[in-house]
Design an enzyme around this catalytic site. Structure first.
Site, PDB file in Angstrom:
ATOM      1  N   GLU A 113       0.881  -1.168   0.000  1.00 22.19           N
ATOM      2  CA  GLU A 113       0.000   0.000   0.000  1.00 22.19           C
ATOM      3  C   GLU A 113       0.917   1.215   0.000  1.00 22.19           C
ATOM      4  O   GLU A 113       1.752   1.371   0.885  1.00 22.19           O
ATOM      5  CB  GLU A 113      -0.894  -0.013   1.238  1.00 22.19           C
TER       6      GLU A 113
ATOM      7  N   CYS B 277      -3.154   7.587   5.136  1.00 24.48           N
ATOM      8  CA  CYS B 277      -3.085   7.210   3.721  1.00 24.48           C
ATOM      9  C   CYS B 277      -4.367   7.556   2.987  1.00 24.48           C
ATOM     10  O   CYS B 277      -4.399   7.564   1.763  1.00 24.48           O
ATOM     11  CB  CYS B 277      -2.768   5.730   3.583  1.00 24.48           C
TER      12      CYS B 277
END
Length: 526
Positions: free
Chosen positions: A264, A301
């Site tokens: 990620e 994020c």
């Protein structure tokens, strides 16, 4: 808390054979904390990977019930970490105690959720196609499929979630649930935190009788490459920068035996503000959007890094509202000096771009991060200018004003892959802009309606993933129970006697799980 050593964790033992030492730092003051860590040598990396490989045969064949008990014991140990532990995490990360306590609960909750997955049994993906000996022109053999853990998994901790995406975080929980021993590479930003969480995992492993080597941890810079290239490692979980994640992907692909990397990496999480919503509730949207941008100093994020609206007097007024709110925000301390430096470089790139206007915030905030607002020309997005595609990790967002509905679609088509996209709209907006949902489905892992992306629920339905560069593999998620799929692979048994089949595939169905039998879901014995 347990006694502090600063040694690597290998096969249930502690090891410090190297000479390079590292120190943890107080994120707020820059003061060196009184903890010394020993960087793993190449021999220790090798030993950690081999310890995981040695644990794999016995760990993967433990019943799902036994692995569930292990995960629940880890959760109990995490919950038992006291206020002195919370204080330590706060010092290493500059995150407030309330956030750390909440994150500790989320981390133990993830472990318990995966324990539930193990007891539920659907992770096996059991399928049975019974033999058809009389079928013409060819008989069909008896075929039975289930899923097993890939093997030892290397996990890299995230800087911004010292608990939930770190030592005992989602990747570790999913890998352990799948039957995969873990070698964890501790993040340099919170090594003392990692030590105490690793101790908690090992206490749980001991009390539940897990094999030595089920969990290993190494410290140090530069040790990740040796870990990813080690032949015993069969998959990698990573949360971090695009540069770091891409490097790991390339290393893993270049191995004699390529392995999957579930990274990620980078996302700007666009928020699309539609006209009727602005007319109905511009002030509320401005306030809530600003709160999402600056939450946790923007170190999520899923931070909304791009806001797109259609040109109108209302959108102009909305932009001014957000600019004022951003200007009023206090400075915040970032996770570490490296994060602050990266944030500063990202701001300078935006400030230097001729197609981008600075609307709010003082870029020169010294040792802390000042929230910022920029406005970019829509053509930059439509024409694929890389500066708008790059995540600025921190409390900053960029407004883009498009001319009309057609240009909105063109701008979204120009976006790279993202973790999230958000639509702020009224029912009339949703009817008029019906094309947005199928368009965004191709771009993101999670589409939000009238919410804000900072906040990722840990549950069965969550997707925390998305097309590259949000992640290296859009078929998975790093949050939610589907995360276990990344570390499983299918195995098929043909014409096996019942006594030699795994329990998930035996005729009697001793696990009482749901299986696909001749194309029909069933819990019945055969």
């Amino acid at each position: 808390m347990s006694q502090f050593l600063g040694h690597n964790y290998i096969g249930g033992q502690r090891s410090a054979t190297g000479t390079i030492t590292l120190h943890s730092v107080d994120a707020s003051t820059g003061e060196t904390l009184p903890h010394t860590f020993y960087q793993a040598t190449l021999q220790e990396v090798d030993a950690a990977a081999k310890a995981a490989a040695a644990a794999y045969p016995s760990y993967r064949t433990l019943s799902a019930q036994r692995r569930a008990q292990f995960l629940e014991a880890v959760a109990d140990e995490l919950d038992a970490l006291g206020d002195d532990f919370v204080e330590l995490v706060c010092r290493e990360t500059a995150l407030p105690a309330a956030r750390i306590k909440g994150e500790r609960g989320r981390t133990s909750g993830q472990m318990r959720l995966f324990a539930n997955v193990l007891r539920r049994g659907d992770f096996y993906g059991a399928r049975i196609d019974k033999a058809l000996p009389d079928r013409q022109p060819q008989p069909r053999p008896d075929l039975r499929q289930y899923r097993i853990g890939l093997g030892p998994v290397a996990v890299f901790g995230a800087s911004n979630f010292p608990l939930a995406f770190s030592t005992a975080g989602g990747d570790t929980a999913a890998a352990l649930a799948a039957g995969c021993p873990v070698v964890f590479k501790a993040h340099s930003g919170h090594m003392a935190t990692a030590e105490h969480v690793a101790d908690a995992i090992l206490r749980a492993a001991q009390t539940t009788g897990m094999p030595d080597g089920v969990f290993n941890m190494i410290f140090g810079a530069g040790v990740g490459e040796a870990l990813v290239k080690h032949p015993a490692i069969q998959a990698v979980g990573f949360t971090g920068s695009l540069k770091g994640g891409r490097a790991l992907c390339d290393m893993a692909a270049a191995r004699p035996q390529p392995i999957p990397v579930f990274a990620e990496m980078s996302s700007i999480n666009p928020v699309i503000v539609l006209p009727q919503a602005l007319q109905a509730r511009a002030e509320t949207v401005a306030r809530d959007l600003t709160a999402s941008v600056v939450q946790g100093c923007g170190q999520f994020c899923t931070n909304p890094g791009l806001v797109i609206g259609i040109a109108s007097p209302q959108f102009t007024a909305f932009t001014r509202q957000v600019a004022q709110l951003i200007a009023d925000q206090p400075v915040q301390t970032m996770l570490n000096a490296g994060t602050l430096s990266s944030y500063g470089k990202g701001l300078q790139k935006l400030l230097a771009h001729t197609g981008i206007e600075h609307l709010a915030g003082n870029p020169q905030a010294g040792s802390q991060a000042q929230p910022q607002l920029f406005k970019a020309d829509a053509g930059l997005l439509i024409n694929g200018d890389e500066v708008l595609q790059e995540e600025v990790f921190g409390p900053t967002t960029i407004f883009v004003e498009v001319a009309d509905q057609a240009q909105l679609s063109a701008a979204l088509k120009g976006l790279h892959g993202q973790l999230t996209a958000t639509i702020i709209g009224e029912s009339a907006d949703l009817q008029q802009f019906a094309e947005l949902t199928p368009l965004l489905e191709q771009k993101v892992g999670r589409i939000l309606l009238n919410g804000y992306p900072t906040g990722v629920e840990v549950c069965d339905s969550m997707v925390h993933g998305g097309p590259y560069p949000a992640t290296s593999d859009a078929r998975g998620t790093s949050v939610g129970t589907l995360a276990i799929d990344r570390f499983l692979r299918p195995v098929c048994f043909q014409n096996y006697p019942d006594s030699l089949l795994p329990d998930a595939l035996k005729n009697a169905n001793p696990l009482r799980i749901q299986r696909l039998v001749d194309g029909v879901p069933s819990r019945e014995p055969l």
